[in-house]
Write a protein that holds these residues in place. Structure first.
Motif, mmCIF file in Angstrom:
data_model
loop_
_atom_site.group_PDB
_atom_site.id
_atom_site.type_symbol
_atom_site.label_atom_id
_atom_site.label_comp_id
_atom_site.label_asym_id
_atom_site.label_seq_id
_atom_site.Cartn_x
_atom_site.Cartn_y
_atom_site.Cartn_z
ATOM 1 N N TRP A 116 43.852 48.538 32.187
ATOM 2 C CA TRP A 116 44.873 47.491 32.405
ATOM 3 C C TRP A 116 44.260 46.304 33.137
ATOM 4 C CZ3 TRP A 116 46.962 46.055 37.328
ATOM 5 C CH2 TRP A 116 48.018 45.129 37.267
ATOM 6 N N ALA A 171 45.281 42.523 34.942
ATOM 7 C CA ALA A 171 46.465 41.940 35.594
ATOM 8 C C ALA A 171 46.684 40.470 35.240
ATOM 9 C CB ALA A 171 46.345 42.081 37.109
ATOM 10 N N ARG A 205 52.200 42.186 41.363
ATOM 11 C CA ARG A 205 51.142 42.816 40.577
ATOM 12 C C ARG A 205 51.525 44.252 40.212
ATOM 13 N NH1 ARG A 205 47.920 39.059 38.300
ATOM 14 N NH2 ARG A 205 47.002 37.651 39.823
ATOM 15 N N ALA A 208 53.900 44.106 37.353
ATOM 16 C CA ALA A 208 53.204 43.859 36.086
ATOM 17 C C ALA A 208 52.575 45.153 35.567
ATOM 18 C CB ALA A 208 52.134 42.787 36.286
ATOM 19 N N LEU A 209 52.024 45.939 36.479
ATOM 20 C CA LEU A 209 51.473 47.245 36.116
ATOM 21 C C LEU A 209 52.562 48.155 35.561
ATOM 22 C CD1 LEU A 209 49.285 49.498 36.159
ATOM 23 C CD2 LEU A 209 49.896 49.895 38.551
ATOM 24 N N SER A 251 53.336 47.375 31.855
ATOM 25 C CA SER A 251 52.279 47.809 30.943
ATOM 26 C C SER A 251 52.228 49.332 30.834
ATOM 27 C CB SER A 251 50.926 47.286 31.424
ATOM 28 O OG SER A 251 50.899 45.873 31.405
ATOM 29 N N VAL A 278 44.119 41.524 42.777
ATOM 30 C CA VAL A 278 44.335 42.610 41.817
ATOM 31 C C VAL A 278 43.983 42.096 40.432
ATOM 32 C CG1 VAL A 278 46.007 44.161 40.763
ATOM 33 C CG2 VAL A 278 46.139 43.669 43.212
ATOM 34 N N ARG A 279 42.900 42.605 39.876
ATOM 35 C CA ARG A 279 42.460 42.213 38.534
ATOM 36 C C ARG A 279 42.638 43.348 37.525
ATOM 37 N NH1 ARG A 279 39.293 37.551 39.076
ATOM 38 N NH2 ARG A 279 38.691 37.081 41.231
ATOM 39 N N GLN A 280 42.572 44.588 38.017
ATOM 40 C CA GLN A 280 42.658 45.741 37.123
ATOM 41 C C GLN A 280 43.275 46.924 37.871
ATOM 42 O OE1 GLN A 280 38.637 46.575 35.956
ATOM 43 N NE2 GLN A 280 37.874 46.474 38.046
ATOM 44 N N THR A 328 44.520 48.116 42.213
ATOM 45 C CA THR A 328 45.801 48.546 42.793
ATOM 46 C C THR A 328 45.623 49.832 43.586
ATOM 47 O OG1 THR A 328 46.467 49.810 40.827
ATOM 48 C CG2 THR A 328 47.098 47.490 40.893
#
Length: 282
Positions: free
Chosen positions: A90, A92, A112, A115-116, A119, A165-167, A171
């Motif tokens: 995933w 973000a 964030r 958003a997770l 998905s 938080v990019r992936q 997280t």
């Protein structure tokens, strides 16, 4: 803000109470000065009582803060448990435009997480659905967390700039930090159990110190007996401040000692700055 002498009738000291305060006032009072002192004490009493009403209306108790921290600790533990053995490819969305510090745990980490959630739920498998539910709850708890509880957590988060938080792995990494900080704040809160900071009380104690010195008294504090710290007021100024504050609200002698020490430290620091400015101006 009104000045001395403008106190509302509901906040005035009674004659008996004012008489008690004047008997222990650590300054030299000449004829005609008692009226001025009474006006100032009534004004300070009004500040305290109005601040106390606002404070009680807005501020959670230590027990409420502990309960909120415990809720966050449970939520983040549930999320980490669900995410422990999950691999999720995933990303973000838009990457952050600037480095994210620890305050982002309050203002951007919940979004964030949401958003997770979206998905993970679209992915559809059972493990990711559990992650989604746990992340959704954590995001909600962080959003609803009161400011004093947030401040306690921030105090124990590493003060770095790598909270973006990019992936999915980010997280988990931030949640691990959050759990440690929250549990540390919770354990510290349970041990201290003391009152929350109240800046108005410090202002009032500083003002009482200025009043005492204006009438020739000495604003000093000594919480020791010999070399042993007792958390007691042992000076004339200390007894006066304690009597005044306890005439306004419920407050312990140890809290008054802390306020006295902080007030003297603040005033000494201010005087040192003034001295430095004066010395450099010539």
């Amino acid at each position: 803000m009104h000045g001395p002498g403008s106190a509302s009738d509901g906040f005035l000291h009674s004659d008996d109470l004012f008489g008690t305060l004047m008997r222990i006032f650590p300054g030299r009072v000449h004829d005609g000065h008692e009226a001025d002192i009474r006006k100032e004490l009534d004004w300070l009493r009004e500040l305290i009582l109005k601040d106390d009403r606002r404070w009680r209306a807005k501020q959670p108790s230590q027990a409420q803060i502990n309960a909120a921290l415990d809720e966050i600790a449970r939520s983040v533990r549930q999320f980490l448990t669900c995410a422990q053995h999950v691999e999720f490819d995933w990303l973000a969305g838009k990457p952050p435009t600037e480095p994210a510090g620890r305050l982002s745990v309050a203002y951007s980490f919940p979004s964030r997480l949401r958003a997770l959630v979206g998905s993970a739920r679209r992915a559809g498998n059972a493990e990711l659905l559990m992650v989604a539910d746990a992340a959704d709850r954590l995001a909600e708890d962080l959003t609803m967390l009161n400011e004093p509880s947030q401040s306690r957590i921030f105090r124990y988060l590493p003060n770095t700039w790598d909270y973006e938080v990019r992936q999915f792995a980010d997280t988990v990494r931030i949640a691990q930090r959050l759990e440690l900080a929250t549990r540390t704040a919770l354990e510290t809160g349970k041990k201290s159990g003391g009152p929350l900071p109240r800046p108005m009380l410090l202002y009032v104690v500083i003002s009482l110190g200025e009043l005492v010195e204006r009438y020739g008294g000495t604003f000093a504090h000594n919480p020791y007996r010999g070399l042993e710290y007792k958390g007691e007021v042992n000076t004339p100024a200390g007894h006066f401040v304690l009597q005044f504050l306890q005439s306004c609200l419920h407050i312990t002698e140890q809290t008054v000692c802390s306020l006295m020490a902080a007030a003297i430290k603040r005033r000494n620091r201010t005087r040192d700055r003034k001295s430095e400015l004066m010395s450099t101006s010539f």
